[in-house]
Design an enzyme around this catalytic site. Structure first.
Site, short mmCIF file in Angstrom:
data_model
loop_
_atom_site.label_atom_id
_atom_site.label_comp_id
_atom_site.label_asym_id
_atom_site.label_seq_id
_atom_site.Cartn_x
_atom_site.Cartn_y
_atom_site.Cartn_z
N LYS A 8 0.83 -1.22 0.00
CA LYS A 8 0.00 0.00 0.00
C LYS A 8 0.87 1.26 0.00
O LYS A 8 0.66 2.17 -0.80
CB LYS A 8 -0.94 0.03 1.22
CG LYS A 8 -1.90 -1.16 1.30
CD LYS A 8 -2.83 -1.05 2.49
CE LYS A 8 -2.12 -1.06 3.83
NZ LYS A 8 -1.45 -2.33 4.15
N ARG A 83 -9.81 0.85 9.06
CA ARG A 83 -9.42 -0.54 9.35
C ARG A 83 -10.49 -1.28 10.13
O ARG A 83 -10.31 -2.46 10.42
CB ARG A 83 -8.14 -0.53 10.18
CG ARG A 83 -6.85 -0.72 9.35
CD ARG A 83 -5.70 -0.48 10.29
NE ARG A 83 -4.52 -1.23 10.04
CZ ARG A 83 -3.40 -0.70 9.51
NH1 ARG A 83 -3.37 0.55 9.10
NH2 ARG A 83 -2.33 -1.44 9.39
N ARG A 122 11.40 -5.51 5.01
CA ARG A 122 11.17 -4.08 4.71
C ARG A 122 12.19 -3.20 5.43
O ARG A 122 12.51 -3.41 6.60
CB ARG A 122 9.76 -3.70 5.15
CG ARG A 122 9.49 -2.20 5.05
CD ARG A 122 8.02 -1.88 5.04
NE ARG A 122 7.29 -2.31 6.21
CZ ARG A 122 5.96 -2.25 6.32
NH1 ARG A 122 5.24 -1.77 5.33
NH2 ARG A 122 5.36 -2.67 7.42
N ARG A 155 11.25 -1.25 10.92
CA ARG A 155 10.17 -0.96 11.86
C ARG A 155 10.17 -1.99 12.99
O ARG A 155 10.33 -3.17 12.74
CB ARG A 155 8.82 -0.99 11.13
CG ARG A 155 8.45 0.35 10.55
CD ARG A 155 7.24 0.27 9.66
NE ARG A 155 6.07 -0.35 10.26
CZ ARG A 155 4.87 -0.37 9.69
NH1 ARG A 155 4.69 0.18 8.50
NH2 ARG A 155 3.85 -0.96 10.28
N ARG A 166 -0.39 -8.94 13.65
CA ARG A 166 -0.97 -7.94 12.74
C ARG A 166 -1.81 -8.62 11.65
O ARG A 166 -2.84 -8.09 11.25
CB ARG A 166 0.15 -7.09 12.12
CG ARG A 166 0.77 -6.13 13.15
CD ARG A 166 2.12 -5.62 12.70
NE ARG A 166 2.06 -4.87 11.48
CZ ARG A 166 3.10 -4.68 10.66
NH1 ARG A 166 4.28 -5.21 10.96
NH2 ARG A 166 2.96 -3.98 9.57
P1 ADP Z 1 2.15 -1.83 3.23
O1 ADP Z 1 2.19 -0.31 3.19
O2 ADP Z 1 0.96 -2.41 2.55
O3 ADP Z 1 2.33 -2.38 4.61
P2 ADP Z 1 4.73 -1.63 1.82
O4 ADP Z 1 4.39 -0.79 0.64
O5 ADP Z 1 5.52 -0.99 2.91
O6 ADP Z 1 3.40 -2.36 2.40
O7 ADP Z 1 5.50 -2.92 1.27
C1 ADP Z 1 5.97 -3.94 2.17
C2 ADP Z 1 7.36 -4.42 1.71
O8 ADP Z 1 7.21 -5.16 0.50
C3 ADP Z 1 8.35 -3.30 1.41
O9 ADP Z 1 9.63 -3.70 1.82
C4 ADP Z 1 8.27 -3.12 -0.12
O10 ADP Z 1 9.53 -2.70 -0.65
C5 ADP Z 1 7.93 -4.54 -0.58
N1 ADP Z 1 7.02 -4.56 -1.72
C6 ADP Z 1 6.01 -3.71 -2.01
N2 ADP Z 1 5.36 -4.09 -3.14
C7 ADP Z 1 5.99 -5.24 -3.57
C8 ADP Z 1 5.79 -6.11 -4.70
N3 ADP Z 1 4.82 -5.88 -5.59
N4 ADP Z 1 6.61 -7.17 -4.81
C9 ADP Z 1 7.61 -7.40 -3.89
N5 ADP Z 1 7.83 -6.62 -2.83
C10 ADP Z 1 7.04 -5.54 -2.65
P1 AMP Z 2 0.68 0.57 9.16
O1 AMP Z 2 1.78 1.57 9.05
O2 AMP Z 2 -0.52 0.90 8.32
O3 AMP Z 2 1.16 -0.86 8.94
O4 AMP Z 2 0.14 0.63 10.67
C1 AMP Z 2 1.01 0.36 11.75
C2 AMP Z 2 0.22 0.28 13.04
O5 AMP Z 2 -0.42 1.55 13.32
C3 AMP Z 2 -0.92 -0.74 13.08
O6 AMP Z 2 -0.46 -2.06 13.40
C4 AMP Z 2 -1.80 -0.15 14.19
O7 AMP Z 2 -1.26 -0.40 15.47
C5 AMP Z 2 -1.69 1.36 13.92
N1 AMP Z 2 -2.73 1.83 12.97
C6 AMP Z 2 -2.50 2.33 11.72
N2 AMP Z 2 -3.67 2.67 11.14
C7 AMP Z 2 -4.65 2.36 12.03
C8 AMP Z 2 -6.06 2.46 12.00
N3 AMP Z 2 -6.73 2.92 10.93
N4 AMP Z 2 -6.75 2.05 13.10
C9 AMP Z 2 -6.11 1.59 14.19
N5 AMP Z 2 -4.77 1.45 14.27
C10 AMP Z 2 -4.04 1.84 13.20
#
Ligand code: ADP
Ligand code: AMP
Length: 211
Positions: A8, A83, A122, A155, A166
């Site tokens: 995302k 969420r 990541r 992270r 999660r």
């Molecule tokens: P989200 O925001 O949904 O938690 P991220 O965009 O941070 O996910 O992506 C999670 C990890 O996967 C990051 O390290 C990113 O570089 C990698 N990633 C994102 N999209 C892809 C993809 N299409 N294929 C492989 N790795 C990906």
């Molecule tokens: P994310 O960066 O989207 O993976 O979110 C990291 C963490 O932030 C999650 O595991 C939750 O603890 C908190 N969080 C992010 N967005 C929300 C939401 N919309 N509602 C509740 N908790 C959230």
């Protein structure tokens, strides 16, 4: 929409550049508050560390304040919000109050078995927030951000143990929201298991009528 690690944030960075709208990530807002040591940060940290959701009341209030800001007047991209069903219902009310509405809900679909490797690999730049992956999106030079030279970090909730929690939270509290948006004809599904550029091509097709 999409489970943790679906891509995302990676795609949101491209969408917001392409459409010229702000990227609003509730996760980023909580992490910034934790870094700054604010009261919100102290409260949110308990939940982020445990892989649980921050309570709806707190999260909704943050979005309410954020959407009022001037840079949202011409549109915005939400990432990681809503969420839960109460968050989705609150968003509908907030948008109605602002005389606005949702144009599109994108779901980046990725099967659970792929997410653990994405999340534990990541890495994020401390200075500009760019996202990398040790295997799928590696750095040109080891240890520093290709874009700005900043330091990279992992992270604290991207550990195998917290990722498991999660993913359970996603299945139990968030996945059912897709139906909420599908019923309203707002949902478009994107195959998030392709390479990053291929996912982006699919998303661009979905955005064609909007930006
Ligand atoms: P989200 O925001 O949904 O938690 P991220 O965009 O941070 O996910 O992506 C999670 C990890 O996967 C990051 O390290 C990113 O570089 C990698 N990633 C994102 N999209 C892809 C993809 N299409 N294929 C492989 N790795 C990906
Ligand atoms: P994310 O960066 O989207 O993976 O979110 C990291 C963490 O932030 C999650 O595991 C939750 O603890 C908190 N969080 C992010 N967005 C929300 C939401 N919309 N509602 C509740 N908790 C959230």
């Amino acid at each position: 929409m999409g489970p943790p690690g679906a891509g995302k944030g990676t795609q949101a960075a491209r969408i917001t550049r392409f459409c010229g709208i702000p990227h609003i990530s509730t996760g980023d807002i909580f992490r910034a508050a934790i870094r700054e040591g604010t009261e919100l940060g102290r409260e949110a940290k308990k939940y982020l560390d445990a892989g649980q959701l921050v309570p709806d009341q707190i999260t909704i209030e943050i979005i309410r304040e954020r959407l009022k800001q001037q840079d949202c007047a011409r549109g915005f991209l939400l990432d990681g919000f809503p969420r839960t069903l109460p968050q989705a219902e609150a968003l509908d009310r907030l948008l109605a109050d602002l005389g606005s509405n949702l144009d599109l809900v994108l779901n980046v679909a990725v099967r659970p078995e792929i997410l653990l490797e994405r999340l534990t690999g990541r890495r994020i730049c401390r200075s500009c927030g760019a996202t990398y992956h040790v295997v799928f999106q590696p750095l040109q030079l080891s240890g520093i951000c290709d874009r700005c030279g900043g330091e990279l970090y992992q992270r604290s909730d991207d550990t195998a143990e917290t990722v498991e929690d999660r993913l359970k939270v996603y299945t139990n509290q968030t996945a059912s929201l897709l139906e909420h948006y599908r019923r309203r004809g707002l949902l478009k599904e994107v195959n998030g298991e392709q390479e990053i550029d291929a996912v982006w091509m699919e998303i661009q097709r979905c955005l064609r009528s909007l930006c």
